[in-house]
Design an enzyme around this catalytic site. Structure first.
Site, PDB file in Angstrom:
ATOM      1  N   THR A  88       0.676  -0.956   0.149  1.00  0.00           N
ATOM      2  CA  THR A  88      -0.211   0.007   0.075  1.00  0.00           C
ATOM      3  C   THR A  88       0.834   1.223  -0.135  1.00  0.00           C
ATOM      4  O   THR A  88       2.005   1.129   0.485  1.00  0.00           O
ATOM      5  CB  THR A  88      -1.006  -0.064   1.078  1.00  0.00           C
ATOM      6  OG1 THR A  88      -1.546   1.225   1.343  1.00  0.00           O
ATOM      7  CG2 THR A  88       0.055  -0.087   2.605  1.00  0.00           C
ATOM      8  N   ASP A  89       0.300   2.180  -0.555  1.00  0.00           N
ATOM      9  CA  ASP A  89       0.908   3.632  -0.157  1.00  0.00           C
ATOM     10  C   ASP A  89       1.033   4.133   0.846  1.00  0.00           C
ATOM     11  O   ASP A  89       1.787   5.235   1.193  1.00  0.00           O
ATOM     12  CB  ASP A  89       0.298   4.865  -1.218  1.00  0.00           C
ATOM     13  CG  ASP A  89      -1.131   4.837  -1.087  1.00  0.00           C
ATOM     14  OD1 ASP A  89      -1.643   4.250  -0.016  1.00  0.00           O
ATOM     15  OD2 ASP A  89      -1.570   5.746  -1.702  1.00  0.00           O
ATOM     16  N   GLU A  90       0.062   3.491   1.884  1.00  0.00           N
ATOM     17  CA  GLU A  90       0.371   4.123   3.297  1.00  0.00           C
ATOM     18  C   GLU A  90       1.581   3.930   3.918  1.00  0.00           C
ATOM     19  O   GLU A  90       1.832   4.553   5.072  1.00  0.00           O
ATOM     20  CB  GLU A  90      -0.790   3.522   4.048  1.00  0.00           C
ATOM     21  CG  GLU A  90      -2.195   3.794   3.460  1.00  0.00           C
ATOM     22  CD  GLU A  90      -3.275   3.420   4.491  1.00  0.00           C
ATOM     23  OE1 GLU A  90      -3.179   3.334   5.823  1.00  0.00           O
ATOM     24  OE2 GLU A  90      -4.585   3.387   3.987  1.00  0.00           O
TER      25      GLU A  90
ATOM     26  N   TYR B 222      -1.946  -0.300  10.837  1.00  0.00           N
ATOM     27  CA  TYR B 222      -1.973  -1.176   9.572  1.00  0.00           C
ATOM     28  C   TYR B 222      -0.813  -0.937   8.760  1.00  0.00           C
ATOM     29  O   TYR B 222      -0.078  -1.945   8.348  1.00  0.00           O
ATOM     30  CB  TYR B 222      -3.324  -0.576   8.974  1.00  0.00           C
ATOM     31  CG  TYR B 222      -3.255  -0.963   7.452  1.00  0.00           C
ATOM     32  CD1 TYR B 222      -3.416  -2.357   7.040  1.00  0.00           C
ATOM     33  CD2 TYR B 222      -3.296   0.329   6.435  1.00  0.00           C
ATOM     34  CE1 TYR B 222      -3.341  -2.780   5.682  1.00  0.00           C
ATOM     35  CE2 TYR B 222      -3.190  -0.378   4.911  1.00  0.00           C
ATOM     36  CZ  TYR B 222      -3.317  -1.645   4.930  1.00  0.00           C
ATOM     37  OH  TYR B 222      -3.327  -1.953   3.308  1.00  0.00           O
TER      38      TYR B 222
ATOM     39  N   LYS C  38       2.416  -3.364   7.121  1.00  0.00           N
ATOM     40  CA  LYS C  38       2.445  -3.499   6.043  1.00  0.00           C
ATOM     41  C   LYS C  38       3.866  -3.072   5.501  1.00  0.00           C
ATOM     42  O   LYS C  38       4.501  -3.703   4.838  1.00  0.00           O
ATOM     43  CB  LYS C  38       1.438  -2.626   4.969  1.00  0.00           C
ATOM     44  CG  LYS C  38      -0.074  -3.131   5.029  1.00  0.00           C
ATOM     45  CD  LYS C  38      -0.327  -4.571   4.463  1.00  0.00           C
ATOM     46  CE  LYS C  38      -0.156  -4.804   2.885  1.00  0.00           C
ATOM     47  NZ  LYS C  38      -0.251  -5.900   2.533  1.00  0.00           N
TER      48      LYS C  38
HETATM   49  P1  NAD Z   1      -9.677  -7.450   2.139  1.00  0.00           P
HETATM   50  O1  NAD Z   1      -9.773  -7.118   3.456  1.00  0.00           O
HETATM   51  O2  NAD Z   1     -10.952  -7.181   1.217  1.00  0.00           O
HETATM   52  O3  NAD Z   1      -9.453  -8.926   1.650  1.00  0.00           O
HETATM   53  C1  NAD Z   1      -8.536  -9.440   2.402  1.00  0.00           C
HETATM   54  C2  NAD Z   1      -8.539 -10.906   2.201  1.00  0.00           C
HETATM   55  O4  NAD Z   1      -7.385 -11.742   3.000  1.00  0.00           O
HETATM   56  C3  NAD Z   1      -9.892 -11.628   2.702  1.00  0.00           C
HETATM   57  O5  NAD Z   1     -10.278 -12.371   1.827  1.00  0.00           O
HETATM   58  C4  NAD Z   1      -9.344 -12.434   4.065  1.00  0.00           C
HETATM   59  O6  NAD Z   1     -10.187 -13.451   4.378  1.00  0.00           O
HETATM   60  C5  NAD Z   1      -7.951 -12.795   3.720  1.00  0.00           C
HETATM   61  N1  NAD Z   1      -7.063 -13.102   4.905  1.00  0.00           N
HETATM   62  C6  NAD Z   1      -7.229 -12.078   5.995  1.00  0.00           C
HETATM   63  N2  NAD Z   1      -6.260 -12.853   7.063  1.00  0.00           N
HETATM   64  C7  NAD Z   1      -5.925 -14.102   6.545  1.00  0.00           C
HETATM   65  C8  NAD Z   1      -4.977 -14.911   7.036  1.00  0.00           C
HETATM   66  N3  NAD Z   1      -4.629 -14.849   8.151  1.00  0.00           N
HETATM   67  N4  NAD Z   1      -4.866 -16.128   6.196  1.00  0.00           N
HETATM   68  C9  NAD Z   1      -5.528 -16.081   5.035  1.00  0.00           C
HETATM   69  N5  NAD Z   1      -6.135 -15.139   4.520  1.00  0.00           N
HETATM   70  C10 NAD Z   1      -6.631 -13.892   5.164  1.00  0.00           C
HETATM   71  O7  NAD Z   1      -8.347  -6.638   1.465  1.00  0.00           O
HETATM   72  P2  NAD Z   1      -8.297  -5.785   0.014  1.00  0.00           P
HETATM   73  O8  NAD Z   1      -8.750  -4.574   0.236  1.00  0.00           O
HETATM   74  O9  NAD Z   1      -8.598  -6.580  -1.090  1.00  0.00           O
HETATM   75  O10 NAD Z   1      -6.580  -5.661   0.034  1.00  0.00           O
HETATM   76  C11 NAD Z   1      -6.046  -6.751  -0.439  1.00  0.00           C
HETATM   77  C12 NAD Z   1      -4.534  -6.427  -0.559  1.00  0.00           C
HETATM   78  O11 NAD Z   1      -4.299  -5.186  -0.941  1.00  0.00           O
HETATM   79  C13 NAD Z   1      -4.021  -6.265   1.029  1.00  0.00           C
HETATM   80  O12 NAD Z   1      -2.572  -6.617   1.157  1.00  0.00           O
HETATM   81  C14 NAD Z   1      -3.920  -4.628   1.251  1.00  0.00           C
HETATM   82  O13 NAD Z   1      -3.198  -4.271   2.048  1.00  0.00           O
HETATM   83  C15 NAD Z   1      -3.588  -4.274  -0.269  1.00  0.00           C
HETATM   84  N6  NAD Z   1      -3.808  -2.891  -0.480  1.00  0.00           N
HETATM   85  C16 NAD Z   1      -5.481  -2.673  -0.640  1.00  0.00           C
HETATM   86  C17 NAD Z   1      -5.682  -1.255  -0.725  1.00  0.00           C
HETATM   87  C18 NAD Z   1      -7.153  -0.854  -0.894  1.00  0.00           C
HETATM   88  O14 NAD Z   1      -7.527   0.287  -1.190  1.00  0.00           O
HETATM   89  N7  NAD Z   1      -8.044  -1.820  -0.588  1.00  0.00           N
HETATM   90  C19 NAD Z   1      -4.852  -0.485  -1.624  1.00  0.00           C
HETATM   91  C20 NAD Z   1      -3.532  -0.882  -1.646  1.00  0.00           C
HETATM   92  C21 NAD Z   1      -3.137  -2.086  -1.086  1.00  0.00           C
HETATM   93  O1  DAU Z   2      -4.297   4.189   0.588  1.00  0.00           O
HETATM   94  C1  DAU Z   2      -4.332   2.517   0.319  1.00  0.00           C
HETATM   95  C2  DAU Z   2      -5.120   2.151   1.518  1.00  0.00           C
HETATM   96  O2  DAU Z   2      -6.522   2.668   1.264  1.00  0.00           O
HETATM   97  C3  DAU Z   2      -5.143   0.934   1.602  1.00  0.00           C
HETATM   98  O3  DAU Z   2      -3.816   0.145   1.872  1.00  0.00           O
HETATM   99  C4  DAU Z   2      -6.230   0.101   2.932  1.00  0.00           C
HETATM  100  O4  DAU Z   2      -6.235  -1.042   3.021  1.00  0.00           O
HETATM  101  C5  DAU Z   2      -7.709   0.663   2.291  1.00  0.00           C
HETATM  102  O5  DAU Z   2      -8.650   0.523   3.510  1.00  0.00           O
HETATM  103  C6  DAU Z   2      -7.608   2.453   2.072  1.00  0.00           C
HETATM  104  O6  DAU Z   2      -7.215   2.982   3.329  1.00  0.00           O
HETATM  105  P1  DAU Z   2      -7.906   4.307   4.052  1.00  0.00           P
HETATM  106  O7  DAU Z   2      -8.120   4.539   5.405  1.00  0.00           O
HETATM  107  O8  DAU Z   2      -7.585   5.491   3.114  1.00  0.00           O
HETATM  108  O9  DAU Z   2      -9.619   3.971   3.353  1.00  0.00           O
HETATM  109  P2  DAU Z   2     -10.823   4.054   3.866  1.00  0.00           P
HETATM  110  O10 DAU Z   2     -11.868   3.670   3.009  1.00  0.00           O
HETATM  111  O11 DAU Z   2     -11.268   3.561   5.485  1.00  0.00           O
HETATM  112  O12 DAU Z   2     -11.161   5.714   4.451  1.00  0.00           O
HETATM  113  C7  DAU Z   2     -10.880   6.373   3.267  1.00  0.00           C
HETATM  114  C8  DAU Z   2     -10.937   7.894   3.685  1.00  0.00           C
HETATM  115  O13 DAU Z   2     -12.269   8.487   4.112  1.00  0.00           O
HETATM  116  C9  DAU Z   2      -9.844   8.229   5.064  1.00  0.00           C
HETATM  117  O14 DAU Z   2      -9.543   9.495   4.781  1.00  0.00           O
HETATM  118  C10 DAU Z   2     -10.904   8.024   6.298  1.00  0.00           C
HETATM  119  C11 DAU Z   2     -12.307   8.614   5.692  1.00  0.00           C
HETATM  120  N1  DAU Z   2     -13.360   8.158   6.470  1.00  0.00           N
HETATM  121  C12 DAU Z   2     -13.505   6.566   6.403  1.00  0.00           C
HETATM  122  C13 DAU Z   2     -14.616   6.028   6.825  1.00  0.00           C
HETATM  123  C14 DAU Z   2     -14.785   4.280   7.051  1.00  0.00           C
HETATM  124  C15 DAU Z   2     -14.357   8.827   6.752  1.00  0.00           C
HETATM  125  O15 DAU Z   2     -14.542  10.212   6.577  1.00  0.00           O
HETATM  126  N2  DAU Z   2     -15.631   8.347   7.087  1.00  0.00           N
HETATM  127  C16 DAU Z   2     -15.729   6.762   7.348  1.00  0.00           C
HETATM  128  O16 DAU Z   2     -16.723   6.289   7.592  1.00  0.00           O
END
Ligand code: NAD
Ligand code: DAU
Length: 351
Positions: A132-134, A157, A161
C-alpha cells in the site's frame, strides 16, 4: 499447465478481481486461491469462476506456518501473488494484534515456505507482494510518493504492511529469492467490504442513514478502480523485475468531502431523488486518531516502463460501482446481517 500460481487473499475485495482476471485470461495457468475467509473474505465474490478447471480454493490461515509449508509441498508453485492481509485502518486502531499476526507473521511464513520450495532453483519463480501507499506516511499539500520515498508508516495497519515489505526485500537480498513489491493507492469498485468509505457511504445513502465524514472531510486520497489495480498486478507479475518496487495510483486525488458530494449526486440520480437530497445526510464525526492527511502516487515508472494506465474516469468508475451495489443487494444484505452490524455500532455510536 504453464504455471501454478498461488494467490493469497483471493476471496477478498482486490484478490477476487485478480483471481477472476487470471483464471479467465490464462486458462493454461493453475490458480490456487488460499484464504482464511475472515469477515472480509467471501467466496460469493468468485461464484462466476469457481467451477473452472484451472481454479482451486484452499482454506488456509497464513499465520499457521505448518499449513503454509504443507500448501507449498502440495502444489509446486511457480509464483505467488500475496494479497492476504488485515486491511482496514480503523480496525488496526481498535485491535492491532491481528495485523501483526496476519500481515507480518503471515508474510514471513509465505516467504519461508517459498524459499524452502524454491531454494534449489529460483529460475522462473517469483514472489509478488501487494502493498500500500500508506507505508510512505502522509503527504502535505504538495508532492507525490515515488518508489524512493522513505518509509514513514503512521497507523498499526501501515506499520504492519511496511514490516512485511521490509521482510520481502530482506528475503530477496539475503537469500536471493526472486521477489518484487507494488504499493498502490486507494481502490474502489464492486465487492469492497462496506466498512470502507465508498461502499459504506453508498449503503448509508441508500438507507437514508447519516454519512459519517471524519474530521472536516479535508483528507485527500488518490482513487483507483479495482480492475485497473488488477491489470497493473497482471502487468507487473509478468514484466516486473525481481528486486524492484512499482507504485500504482489513479492520478485521481479527491478530498473526502468532495468525493462524498459527487457520490451523493450520483445516488440522487440513480434513486430518483431531487438534486441535493442525499447531501443532507452528510454528518461530520470525530476524526480517526492519527488520520493521514494526504496520499498521492507518482506511477510514472509503471506507465513509462510498461505503458500501463488506468481506464475509467472517476465519475464513470463511481457510477459503475454504485450500480453494482444497487444491483447486488443479496451480497450486501448477507454482509450487513452478520457481525458487521455489531462492528458498525461499536465504531460509529457516540462518534
Ligand atoms: P480485504 O480485507 O478485502 O481482503 C483481505 C483477504 O485476506 C480476505 O479475503 C481475508 O479472508 C484474507 N485474509 C485475512 N487474513 C488472512 C489470513 N490470516 N490467512 C489467509 N487469508 C487471510 O483486502 P483488500 O482491500 O482486498 O486488500 C488486499 C491487499 O491489497 C492487502 O494486502 C492490502 O494491504 C492491499 N491494498 C489494498 C488497497 C485498498 O484500497 N483496498 C490499496 C492498496 C493495497
Ligand atoms: O491507500 C491505500 C489504503 O486505502 C489501503 O492500504 C487500505 O487497505 C484501504 O482500506 C484504504 O485505506 P483508507 O484508510 O484510506 O480507506 P478508508 O476507506 O477507510 O477511508 C478513506 C478516507 O475516508 C479516509 O481519509 C478516512 C475517511 N473515512 C472513512 C470511513 C470508513 C470517513 O471520513 N468516514 C468513514 O466512515
Amino acid at each position: 499447465m504453464k504455471k501454478v500460481i498461488l494467490i493469497t487473499g483471493g476471496a477478498g475485495f482486490i484478490g477476487s478481481h485478480v483471481v477472476r482476471r487470471f483464471v479467465n485470461k490464462y486458462p493454461d495457468y493453475l490458480i490456487v486461491n488460499a484464504d482464511k475467509l475472515t469477515y472480509a473474505g467471501n467466496l460469493e465474490n468468485l461464484s462466476d469462476v469457481d467451477k473452472k478447471d484451472n481454479y482451486f480454493f484452499e482454506k488456509i490461515d497464513i499465520v499457521d506456518k505448518q499449513s503454509v509449508l504443507n500448501l507449498f509441498r502440495k502444489y509446486n508453485f511457480d509464483g505467488v501473488i500475496h494479497l492476504a492481509a488485515e486491511s482496514h485502518v480503523d480496525r488496526s486502531i481498535t485491535g492491532p494484534d491481528e495485523f501483526v499476526y496476519t500481515n507480518i507473521v503471515g508474510t514471513v511464513n509465505l516467504l519461508s515456505a517459498a524459499l524452502e520450495s524454491w531454494k534449489n532453483n529460483f529460475e522462473g519463480k517469483l514472489f509478488y507482494h501487494i502493498s500500500t501507499d500508506e507505508v510512505f506516511g502522509s503527504l502535505g499539500k504538495e508532492g507525490f510518493f515515488t518508489e524512493t520515498t522513505s518509509y514513514d508508516p503512521k497507523s498499526p495497519y501501515s506499520a504492519s504492511k511496511a514490516s512485511s515489505d521490509h521482510l520481502v526485500r530482506a528475503f530477496n537480498h539475503t537469500f536471493g529469492i526472486p521477489a518484487l513489491i507494488s504499493n498502490c493507492s486507494n481502490n474502489y469498485g464492486p465487492n469492497q467490504f462496506p466498512e470502507k468509505l465508498i461502499p459504506l457511504a453508498i449503503n448509508n445513502i441508500k438507507n437514508n442513514k447519516p454519512i459519517p465524514v471524519y474530521g472536516k472531510g479535508e483528507n485527500i486520497r488518490d482513487w483507483l478502480y479495482v480492475e485497473d489495480h488488477a491489470s497493473a498486478i497482471d502487468t507487473i507479475f509478468h514484466r516486473g523485475k525481481s528486486g524492484e518496487t512499482y507504485n500504482i495510483g489513479g492520478n485521481n486525488e479527491w478530498k473526502n468531502i468532495d468525493l462524498i458530494k459527487l457520490l451523493c449526486s450520483i445516488m440522487d440520480n440513480r434513486l430518483n431523488r431531487p438534486d441535493g437530497e442525499s447531501e443532507k445526510l452528510i454528518t461530520y464525526v470525530k476524526d480517526r486518531p492519527g488520520h493521514d492527511l494526504r496520499y498521492a502516487i507518482d506511477s510514472s515508472k509503471l506507465q513509462n516502463e510498461f505503458g500501463w494506465s488506468p481506464i475509467p474516469d472517476f465519475a464513470e468508475g463511481l457510477g459503475k460501482t454504485v450500480d453494482w451495489y444497487l444491483t447486488n443487494t443479496i451480497w450486501l444484505e448477507s454482509i450487513l446481517s452478520g457481525d458487521y452490524s455489531k462492528y458498525y455500532d461499536l465504531m460509529y455510536s457516540g462518534r
